[in-house]
Scaffold this active site. Structure first.
Site, short mmCIF file in Angstrom:
data_model
loop_
_atom_site.label_atom_id
_atom_site.label_comp_id
_atom_site.label_asym_id
_atom_site.label_seq_id
_atom_site.Cartn_x
_atom_site.Cartn_y
_atom_site.Cartn_z
N ALA A 1 9.01 1.39 9.14
CA ALA A 1 8.68 0.60 7.94
C ALA A 1 7.39 1.12 7.32
N HIS B 1 -0.92 14.26 -4.64
CA HIS B 1 -2.21 14.46 -5.33
C HIS B 1 -3.25 15.07 -4.40
N HIS C 1 -9.05 -9.04 -21.42
CA HIS C 1 -8.29 -10.24 -21.02
C HIS C 1 -7.11 -10.42 -21.95
N GLY D 1 10.13 33.45 1.54
CA GLY D 1 8.97 34.30 1.82
C GLY D 1 8.64 34.33 3.30
N GLU E 1 9.70 1.96 0.36
CA GLU E 1 10.15 2.28 -1.01
C GLU E 1 11.67 2.33 -1.09
N ILE F 1 8.06 5.58 3.11
CA ILE F 1 9.42 5.89 2.66
C ILE F 1 10.34 4.70 2.94
N LEU G 1 12.03 24.78 -9.05
CA LEU G 1 10.63 24.73 -8.62
C LEU G 1 10.20 23.26 -8.46
N GLY H 1 9.07 21.71 -5.45
CA GLY H 1 8.94 21.28 -4.06
C GLY H 1 9.56 19.93 -3.76
P1 FAD Z 1 6.19 20.56 -0.85
O1 FAD Z 1 6.25 19.69 -2.04
O2 FAD Z 1 6.97 20.18 0.34
O3 FAD Z 1 6.60 22.01 -1.35
C1 FAD Z 1 6.76 23.08 -0.48
C2 FAD Z 1 7.68 24.07 -1.12
O4 FAD Z 1 7.64 25.28 -0.38
C3 FAD Z 1 9.14 23.64 -1.13
O5 FAD Z 1 9.68 23.74 -2.43
C4 FAD Z 1 9.83 24.60 -0.17
O6 FAD Z 1 11.17 24.88 -0.52
C5 FAD Z 1 8.94 25.82 -0.30
N1 FAD Z 1 8.99 26.71 0.84
C6 FAD Z 1 8.80 26.38 2.15
N2 FAD Z 1 8.84 27.48 2.92
C7 FAD Z 1 9.07 28.53 2.08
C8 FAD Z 1 9.20 29.92 2.29
N3 FAD Z 1 9.08 30.46 3.50
N4 FAD Z 1 9.45 30.71 1.20
C9 FAD Z 1 9.55 30.16 -0.05
N5 FAD Z 1 9.41 28.84 -0.29
C10 FAD Z 1 9.17 28.05 0.77
N6 FAD Z 1 3.51 11.76 -2.46
C11 FAD Z 1 2.79 11.12 -3.38
O7 FAD Z 1 1.61 11.44 -3.56
N7 FAD Z 1 3.32 10.13 -4.16
C12 FAD Z 1 4.60 9.73 -4.01
O8 FAD Z 1 5.06 8.84 -4.71
C13 FAD Z 1 5.40 10.36 -3.02
N8 FAD Z 1 6.67 10.00 -2.84
C14 FAD Z 1 7.42 10.64 -1.90
C15 FAD Z 1 8.73 10.22 -1.70
C16 FAD Z 1 9.52 10.82 -0.76
C17 FAD Z 1 10.93 10.37 -0.56
C18 FAD Z 1 9.00 11.92 0.00
C19 FAD Z 1 9.85 12.62 1.00
C20 FAD Z 1 7.69 12.34 -0.18
C21 FAD Z 1 6.89 11.69 -1.13
N9 FAD Z 1 5.57 12.06 -1.34
C22 FAD Z 1 4.81 11.40 -2.26
C23 FAD Z 1 4.94 13.14 -0.57
C24 FAD Z 1 4.91 14.42 -1.42
O9 FAD Z 1 6.22 14.75 -1.82
C25 FAD Z 1 4.29 15.56 -0.62
O10 FAD Z 1 3.04 15.16 -0.11
C26 FAD Z 1 4.10 16.78 -1.49
O11 FAD Z 1 5.32 17.21 -2.03
C27 FAD Z 1 3.46 17.91 -0.69
O12 FAD Z 1 3.30 19.01 -1.51
P2 FAD Z 1 3.24 20.49 -0.94
O13 FAD Z 1 3.02 21.37 -2.12
O14 FAD Z 1 2.32 20.57 0.19
O15 FAD Z 1 4.69 20.76 -0.32
P1 NAI Z 2 4.99 7.06 7.49
O1 NAI Z 2 4.06 7.69 8.41
O2 NAI Z 2 4.51 6.40 6.26
O3 NAI Z 2 5.79 5.90 8.26
C1 NAI Z 2 6.49 6.14 9.44
C2 NAI Z 2 6.69 4.81 10.13
O4 NAI Z 2 7.59 5.01 11.19
C3 NAI Z 2 5.40 4.25 10.71
O5 NAI Z 2 5.29 2.90 10.34
C4 NAI Z 2 5.59 4.41 12.21
O6 NAI Z 2 4.95 3.40 12.96
C5 NAI Z 2 7.10 4.32 12.32
N1 NAI Z 2 7.67 4.99 13.49
C6 NAI Z 2 7.32 6.18 14.01
N2 NAI Z 2 8.09 6.47 15.07
C7 NAI Z 2 8.97 5.44 15.21
C8 NAI Z 2 10.01 5.14 16.12
N3 NAI Z 2 10.32 5.99 17.10
N4 NAI Z 2 10.71 4.00 15.96
C9 NAI Z 2 10.39 3.13 14.96
N5 NAI Z 2 9.39 3.36 14.08
C10 NAI Z 2 8.70 4.50 14.20
O7 NAI Z 2 6.11 8.16 7.20
P2 NAI Z 2 7.30 8.17 6.16
O8 NAI Z 2 7.53 6.82 5.60
O9 NAI Z 2 8.43 8.86 6.84
O10 NAI Z 2 6.73 9.09 5.03
C11 NAI Z 2 6.34 10.45 5.32
C12 NAI Z 2 5.22 10.88 4.46
O11 NAI Z 2 5.62 10.98 3.11
C13 NAI Z 2 4.06 9.92 4.52
O12 NAI Z 2 3.01 10.56 5.20
C14 NAI Z 2 3.67 9.65 3.12
O13 NAI Z 2 2.34 10.02 2.90
C15 NAI Z 2 4.59 10.51 2.27
N6 NAI Z 2 5.15 9.64 1.24
C16 NAI Z 2 4.31 9.13 0.30
C17 NAI Z 2 4.77 8.24 -0.64
C18 NAI Z 2 3.81 7.68 -1.62
O14 NAI Z 2 2.71 8.20 -1.74
N7 NAI Z 2 4.16 6.64 -2.33
C19 NAI Z 2 6.16 7.84 -0.68
C20 NAI Z 2 6.95 8.41 0.37
C21 NAI Z 2 6.45 9.29 1.27
#
Ligand code: FAD
Ligand code: NAI
Length: 466
Positions: free
Chosen positions: A181, A321, A444, A114, A187, A184, A37, A39
């Protein structure tokens, strides 16, 4: 009906929605297609990326700054396998924690895929092929998102990878080419740059993290440069070719100049797409919009009134969040309450080092909106705490209304700003003026003094320590 509520997807949106529904007395079920579980966030997102960010930062500091602290380490070695193993242990603890919470709240968990049968019925197909149908008065879609890509950069999961593979590579790349850039890219690029990889960013926009306040992108780029990263901004990728042992990325800049880079891995981080594959939305009378999202109204209700959608699968920031707030919001709405989410005050954080954190309007947005504003900044290098820890990179920028002094946006880059941004959220939620924060005592020496000083700077240039 079998349940009051069925939640599809157990990410931070879904599992939090299920807990709040159960707390409010609803008979609740949750469906998850994976056996673990939590996601994206817990399994392949927030948690594993932060585990690797923390480990790689320890490694980098041990190699580069411990000596200055008077700590000499002989024969330091990187055990990358152990780093990945520790990350997996952290993920395991977290996903087990969600399982515990489901049991504690008496939520029925179904492991299986689902899909809709009709607007009240969901079919669950488990991995062994067995199917069952369950029904509920209300259904919450929380199916999240998946990495997106373009035809010019097909992800093969070997050399051309998404964040999911980047979290479990078999080795530290020698040269990691990062397309995009954004969050993702920044990071995971810093993880591998700290571990010794050459990292090259190819970005479509003119700066890093282009959706954030432009000062943040410029400052972050400076610190990434210290890690040896290269940047190719305003470049459109034309092809990505897996050559077996290497990968070649070709791009064109906005003046027609051609770029060719060869590396051993290419991380595609150009955004994520809402995930609704196989849900059979049409059987419930639903469809997605032109960007693949499920449309919702202000109550997060879809066009079918008993079906709600939350998190990455709907509009808005793709943040854990944000999904959690929406999970609570929908549960309380179903229970007849009148919850509220202030989307402007959902903070955004990039967990690089220094960290980047922001809430409210960017300076660019205030200019576009024609809002009269004043800005106050304060650099980390003027902080005693930052000097003591040698974390002197960064600044805090406060944007306040020119006439009322109300804080409209806060943008921070520096040590521990991921935690510091919460103070700005509280201040803005209570509609504080910059002066209100400027005259509150901050311990401080702490990094938080930078926020107080930036607020004083915004209040008639009254910063004290600069
Ligand atoms: P998800 O977390 O994507 O969960 C959806 C779930 O639904 C999954 O487990 C999937 O398997 C399940 N599911 C889908 N379809 C079905 C189906 N038909 N039947 C049953 N199950 C199904 N956000 C932050 O705020 N802080 C961060 O530091 C951060 N870091 C990130 C780092 C990376 C590398 C990535 C990729 C994302 C990051 N994010 C971060 C973004 C964050 O992970 C997402 O915004 C968040 O997980 C979204 O939550 P959600 O519940 O909408 O969906
Ligand atoms: P992002 O939207 O942050 O960045 C994508 C980048 O790719 C942008 O700078 C965009 O200009 C560039 N781009 C788009 N098309 C392109 C192309 N064809 N060639 C070159 N550059 C291109 O998306 P990212 O980093 O993939 O993350 C996805 C989501 O995951 C974000 O929306 C973010 O909110 C969430 N996430 C959040 C984190 C956090 O809260 N710390 C950490 C990691 C992911």
């Amino acid at each position: 009906m079998d349940f009051d509520v069925i939640v599809i997807g157990s990410g931070p949106g879904g599992y939090i929605a299920a807990i709040r529904c159960a707390q409010l007395g609803m008979k609740t079920a949750i469906i998850e297609k994976y056996s673990a579980l939590g996601g994206t966030c817990l399994n392949v997102g927030c948690i594993p990326s932060k585990a690797l960010l923390d480990s790689s930062e320890h490694y980098y500091n041990a190699a580069h700054s411990f000596a200055q602290h008077g700590i000499a380490i002989k024969d330091m070695q990187l055990d990358f396998g152990q780093m990945i193993k520790r990350k997996e242990e952290v993920v395991g603890q977290m996903t087990k924690g969600v399982e515990f919470l489901m049991n504690k709240n008496k939520i029925t968990t179904y492991i299986g895929f689902g899909s809709f049968v009709d607007k009240n019925t969901v079919k669950v197909k488990s991995n062994d092929g067995q199917e069952q149908q369950i029904s509920a008065k209300n259904i919450i879609i929380a199916t999240g998102s998946k990495p997106s890509s373009f035809p010019s950069m097909p992800i093969d999961k070997k050399r051309v990878i998404s964040s999911t593979e980047a979290l479990k590579l078999p080795e530290v790349p020698k040269h990691l080419i990062v397309i995009g850039a954004g969050v993702i890219g920044a990071e995971l690029g810093s993880v591998y740059a700290r571990l010794g990889a050459k990292v090259s960013f190819v970005e479509f926009a003119a700066s890093m993290i282009p959706t954030m306040d432009s000062t943040m992108g410029k400052e972050l780029q400076k610190s990434m440069r210290k890690l040896g990263a290269d940047f190719y901004f305003s470049h459109k990728v034309t092809s990505v070719e897996n050559k077996g042992d290497s990968v070649v990325v070709r791009a064109e800049n906005n003046k027609g100049g051609l770029l060719e880079l060869e590396g051993d891995y290419c991380l595609v981080s150009v955004g994520r797409r809402p995930y609704t594959d196989g849900l059979e939305l049409e059987k419930a009378g639903l469809k997605t919009d032109e960007r693949g999202r499920i449309a919702v109204n202000d109550h997060l209700q879809t066009e079918v009134s008993n079906i709600y959608a939350i998190g990455d699968v709907i509009r808005g920031a793709m943040l854990a969040h944000k999904a959690e707030e929406e999970g609570v919001f929908v549960a309380e709405t179903i229970a007849g309450q009148h919850p509220h989410i202030n989307y402007l005050l959902i903070p955004g954080v990039v967990y690089t080092w220094p960290e980047v954190a922001a809430v409210g309007y960017t300076e660019e947005e205030l200019k576009t909106n024609g809002t009269p504003y004043k800005a106050g900044t304060f650099p980390f290098k003027a902080l005693g705490r930052a000097r003591a820890s040698m974390d002197t990179d960064g600044l805090v920028k406060v944007l306040a209304h020119a006439e009322t002094d109300e804080i409209l946006g806060v943008h921070m880059i520096g040590a521990r700003v991921a935690d510091m941004i919460a103070e700005a959220v509280v201040a803005m939620e209570f509609r504080a003026a910059a002066e209100d924060v400027g005259i509150m005592s901050h311990a401080h020496p702490t990094y938080t003094e930078a926020f107080k000083e930036a607020c004083l700077a915004a209040t008639g240039n009254r910063a004290l320590n600069i």
